[in-house]
Design a protein around this motif. Structure first.
Motif, PDB file in Angstrom:
ATOM      1  N   LEU A   1      35.048  35.340  59.506  1.00 19.22           N
ATOM      2  CA  LEU A   1      35.541  34.316  58.600  1.00 19.22           C
ATOM      3  C   LEU A   1      36.839  34.808  57.950  1.00 19.22           C
ATOM      4  CD1 LEU A   1      34.475  31.538  57.500  1.00 19.22           C
ATOM      5  CD2 LEU A   1      33.890  32.786  55.425  1.00 19.22           C
ATOM      6  N   GLN A   2      37.823  33.936  57.904  1.00 16.20           N
ATOM      7  CA  GLN A   2      39.101  34.275  57.294  1.00 16.20           C
ATOM      8  C   GLN A   2      39.501  33.188  56.304  1.00 16.20           C
ATOM      9  OE1 GLN A   2      42.408  34.612  60.012  1.00 16.20           O
ATOM     10  NE2 GLN A   2      43.578  35.912  58.604  1.00 16.20           N
ATOM     11  N   LEU A   3      39.920  33.604  55.112  1.00 13.44           N
ATOM     12  CA  LEU A   3      40.370  32.675  54.073  1.00 13.44           C
ATOM     13  C   LEU A   3      41.812  33.012  53.715  1.00 13.44           C
ATOM     14  CD1 LEU A   3      37.243  33.810  53.236  1.00 13.44           C
ATOM     15  CD2 LEU A   3      37.441  31.797  51.781  1.00 13.44           C
ATOM     16  N   VAL A   4      42.669  32.004  53.661  1.00 17.86           N
ATOM     17  CA  VAL A   4      44.080  32.214  53.374  1.00 17.86           C
ATOM     18  C   VAL A   4      44.517  31.263  52.274  1.00 17.86           C
ATOM     19  CG1 VAL A   4      46.411  32.225  54.278  1.00 17.86           C
ATOM     20  CG2 VAL A   4      44.510  32.939  55.748  1.00 17.86           C
ATOM     21  N   GLU A   5      44.926  31.838  51.130  1.00 18.18           N
ATOM     22  CA  GLU A   5      45.383  31.045  49.994  1.00 18.18           C
ATOM     23  C   GLU A   5      46.887  30.820  50.066  1.00 18.18           C
ATOM     24  OE1 GLU A   5      42.305  34.069  48.380  1.00 18.18           O
ATOM     25  OE2 GLU A   5      44.007  34.032  49.761  1.00 18.18           O
ATOM     26  N   SER A   6      47.315  29.713  49.496  1.00 16.29           N
ATOM     27  CA  SER A   6      48.742  29.429  49.376  1.00 16.29           C
ATOM     28  C   SER A   6      48.944  28.497  48.196  1.00 16.29           C
ATOM     29  CB  SER A   6      49.284  28.798  50.660  1.00 16.29           C
ATOM     30  OG  SER A   6      48.643  27.567  50.928  1.00 16.29           O
ATOM     31  N   GLY A   7      50.213  28.313  47.825  1.00 17.42           N
ATOM     32  CA  GLY A   7      50.526  27.368  46.771  1.00 17.42           C
ATOM     33  C   GLY A   7      50.851  27.972  45.430  1.00 17.42           C
ATOM     34  N   GLY A   8      50.725  29.288  45.315  1.00 18.03           N
ATOM     35  CA  GLY A   8      51.073  29.925  44.060  1.00 18.03           C
ATOM     36  C   GLY A   8      52.567  29.868  43.800  1.00 18.03           C
ATOM     37  N   GLY A   9      52.946  30.233  42.590  1.00 16.69           N
ATOM     38  CA  GLY A   9      54.363  30.218  42.260  1.00 16.69           C
ATOM     39  C   GLY A   9      54.608  30.489  40.800  1.00 16.69           C
ATOM     40  N   PHE A  10      55.841  30.240  40.398  1.00 14.99           N
ATOM     41  CA  PHE A  10      56.265  30.460  39.013  1.00 14.99           C
ATOM     42  C   PHE A  10      56.494  29.097  38.386  1.00 14.99           C
ATOM     43  CE2 PHE A  10      58.196  33.324  35.887  1.00 14.99           C
ATOM     44  CZ  PHE A  10      58.874  32.415  35.095  1.00 14.99           C
ATOM     45  N   VAL A  11      55.790  28.826  37.285  1.00 20.34           N
ATOM     46  CA  VAL A  11      55.935  27.549  36.590  1.00 20.34           C
ATOM     47  C   VAL A  11      56.030  27.783  35.094  1.00 20.34           C
ATOM     48  CG1 VAL A  11      54.708  26.206  38.344  1.00 20.34           C
ATOM     49  CG2 VAL A  11      53.447  27.196  36.424  1.00 20.34           C
ATOM     50  N   GLN A  12      56.487  26.756  34.388  1.00 22.07           N
ATOM     51  CA  GLN A  12      56.549  26.823  32.935  1.00 22.07           C
ATOM     52  C   GLN A  12      55.254  26.294  32.327  1.00 22.07           C
ATOM     53  OE1 GLN A  12      60.110  24.754  31.690  1.00 22.07           O
ATOM     54  NE2 GLN A  12      61.409  26.492  32.216  1.00 22.07           N
ATOM     55  N   PRO A  13      54.955  26.678  31.114  1.00 24.89           N
ATOM     56  CA  PRO A  13      53.753  26.161  30.445  1.00 24.89           C
ATOM     57  C   PRO A  13      53.735  24.640  30.452  1.00 24.89           C
ATOM     58  CG  PRO A  13      54.665  27.971  29.193  1.00 24.89           C
ATOM     59  CD  PRO A  13      55.656  27.678  30.278  1.00 24.89           C
ATOM     60  N   GLY A  14      52.549  24.083  30.715  1.00 28.29           N
ATOM     61  CA  GLY A  14      52.398  22.643  30.754  1.00 28.29           C
ATOM     62  C   GLY A  14      52.572  22.036  32.134  1.00 28.29           C
ATOM     63  N   GLU A  15      53.107  22.797  33.055  1.00 31.72           N
ATOM     64  CA  GLU A  15      53.312  22.285  34.412  1.00 31.72           C
ATOM     65  C   GLU A  15      52.048  22.429  35.262  1.00 31.72           C
ATOM     66  OE1 GLU A  15      58.140  22.716  34.868  1.00 31.72           O
ATOM     67  OE2 GLU A  15      56.867  24.178  35.873  1.00 31.72           O
ATOM     68  N   SER A  16      52.146  21.951  36.494  1.00 28.13           N
ATOM     69  CA  SER A  16      50.984  21.928  37.385  1.00 28.13           C
ATOM     70  C   SER A  16      51.269  22.652  38.698  1.00 28.13           C
ATOM     71  CB  SER A  16      50.603  20.481  37.704  1.00 28.13           C
ATOM     72  OG  SER A  16      50.255  19.762  36.545  1.00 28.13           O
ATOM     73  N   LEU A  17      50.192  23.110  39.320  1.00 29.50           N
ATOM     74  CA  LEU A  17      50.237  23.692  40.656  1.00 29.50           C
ATOM     75  C   LEU A  17      48.955  23.322  41.375  1.00 29.50           C
ATOM     76  CD1 LEU A  17      51.455  27.418  40.314  1.00 29.50           C
ATOM     77  CD2 LEU A  17      52.621  25.581  41.551  1.00 29.50           C
ATOM     78  N   THR A  18      49.044  23.220  42.694  1.00 25.68           N
ATOM     79  CA  THR A  18      47.850  23.031  43.504  1.00 25.68           C
ATOM     80  C   THR A  18      47.738  24.189  44.488  1.00 25.68           C
ATOM     81  OG1 THR A  18      47.930  20.623  43.361  1.00 25.68           O
ATOM     82  CG2 THR A  18      46.614  21.570  45.132  1.00 25.68           C
ATOM     83  N   LEU A  19      46.655  24.913  44.413  1.00 23.17           N
ATOM     84  CA  LEU A  19      46.392  25.995  45.348  1.00 23.17           C
ATOM     85  C   LEU A  19      45.575  25.460  46.520  1.00 23.17           C
ATOM     86  CD1 LEU A  19      45.439  28.901  42.919  1.00 23.17           C
ATOM     87  CD2 LEU A  19      47.697  28.146  43.692  1.00 23.17           C
ATOM     88  N   THR A  20      45.850  26.008  47.687  1.00 25.03           N
ATOM     89  CA  THR A  20      45.140  25.620  48.899  1.00 25.03           C
ATOM     90  C   THR A  20      44.515  26.850  49.534  1.00 25.03           C
ATOM     91  OG1 THR A  20      46.660  23.786  49.307  1.00 25.03           O
ATOM     92  CG2 THR A  20      45.394  24.593  51.179  1.00 25.03           C
ATOM     93  N   CYS A  21      43.305  26.697  50.010  1.00 25.55           N
ATOM     94  CA  CYS A  21      42.607  27.768  50.732  1.00 25.55           C
ATOM     95  C   CYS A  21      42.198  27.218  52.087  1.00 25.55           C
ATOM     96  CB  CYS A  21      41.390  28.227  49.951  1.00 25.55           C
ATOM     97  SG  CYS A  21      40.350  29.430  50.827  1.00 25.55           S
ATOM     98  N   ARG A  22      42.766  27.765  53.120  1.00 25.09           N
ATOM     99  CA  ARG A  22      42.410  27.360  54.483  1.00 25.09           C
ATOM    100  C   ARG A  22      41.450  28.378  55.081  1.00 25.09           C
ATOM    101  NH1 ARG A  22      47.459  25.169  53.769  1.00 25.09           N
ATOM    102  NH2 ARG A  22      47.582  22.966  54.357  1.00 25.09           N
ATOM    103  N   VAL A  23      40.366  27.874  55.627  1.00 22.82           N
ATOM    104  CA  VAL A  23      39.288  28.724  56.118  1.00 22.82           C
ATOM    105  C   VAL A  23      39.147  28.582  57.628  1.00 22.82           C
ATOM    106  CG1 VAL A  23      36.866  29.341  55.871  1.00 22.82           C
ATOM    107  CG2 VAL A  23      38.090  28.364  53.935  1.00 22.82           C
ATOM    108  N   SER A  24      39.023  29.699  58.284  1.00 25.63           N
ATOM    109  CA  SER A  24      38.742  29.675  59.710  1.00 25.63           C
ATOM    110  C   SER A  24      37.456  30.440  59.952  1.00 25.63           C
ATOM    111  CB  SER A  24      39.890  30.313  60.499  1.00 25.63           C
ATOM    112  OG  SER A  24      40.093  31.654  60.093  1.00 25.63           O
ATOM    113  N   GLY A  25      36.625  29.900  60.820  1.00 30.59           N
ATOM    114  CA  GLY A  25      35.351  30.535  61.082  1.00 30.59           C
ATOM    115  C   GLY A  25      34.256  29.510  61.193  1.00 30.59           C
TER     116      GLY A  25
END
Length: 122
Positions: A1-25
């Motif tokens: 099983l392999q899990l790969v995260e993405s979507g991180g970054g640098f944001v200012q307070p109050g902003e939004s981000l969406t993280l994604t985890c893609r799974v194989s297995g």
């Protein structure tokens, strides 16, 4: 099983981000999935988890009302929508497979991704 995260970054307070985890297995859709985070100098902590069907979720008190976890088993993907981000949300975020139904304990998880960095700063 392999899990790969993405979507991180640098944001200012109050902003939004969406993280994604893609799974194989094979068989991943049978398991609950969790999101953890670890800030520098601190222990890894649970953020959220979601049942195998997506019908049940749990959140740490610190993120309730701001974060939303979801999954798409057809795409082998888990998401973490993060709104109203705060500086204290800064951490490396990890996706992980649960060995229990909706546990939030570190010991209840076995396979881990490599993590994605989220930095919240003005």
């Amino acid at each position: 099983l392999q899990l790969v995260e993405s979507g991180g970054g640098f944001v200012q307070p109050g902003e939004s981000l969406t993280l994604t985890c893609r799974v194989s297995g094979v068989g991943w859709e049978k398991y609950a999935t969790g999101w953890f985070r670890q800030a520098p100098g601190k222990e890894r902590e649970a953020v959220s988890c979601i049942s195998n069907t997506g019908g049940s979720t749990r959140y740490a008190d610190s993120v309730k009302g701001r974060f939303t976890v979801s999954r798409d088993n057809a795409k082998n993907t888990v998401y973490l929508q993060m709104n109203s981000l705060k500086p204290e949300d800064t951490a490396v975020y990890y996706c992980t497979r649960s060995t229990t139904l909706l546990g939030m304990g570190l010991y209840e998880y076995d396979y881990w991704g490599q993590g994605t960095q989220v930095t919240v700063s003005s």
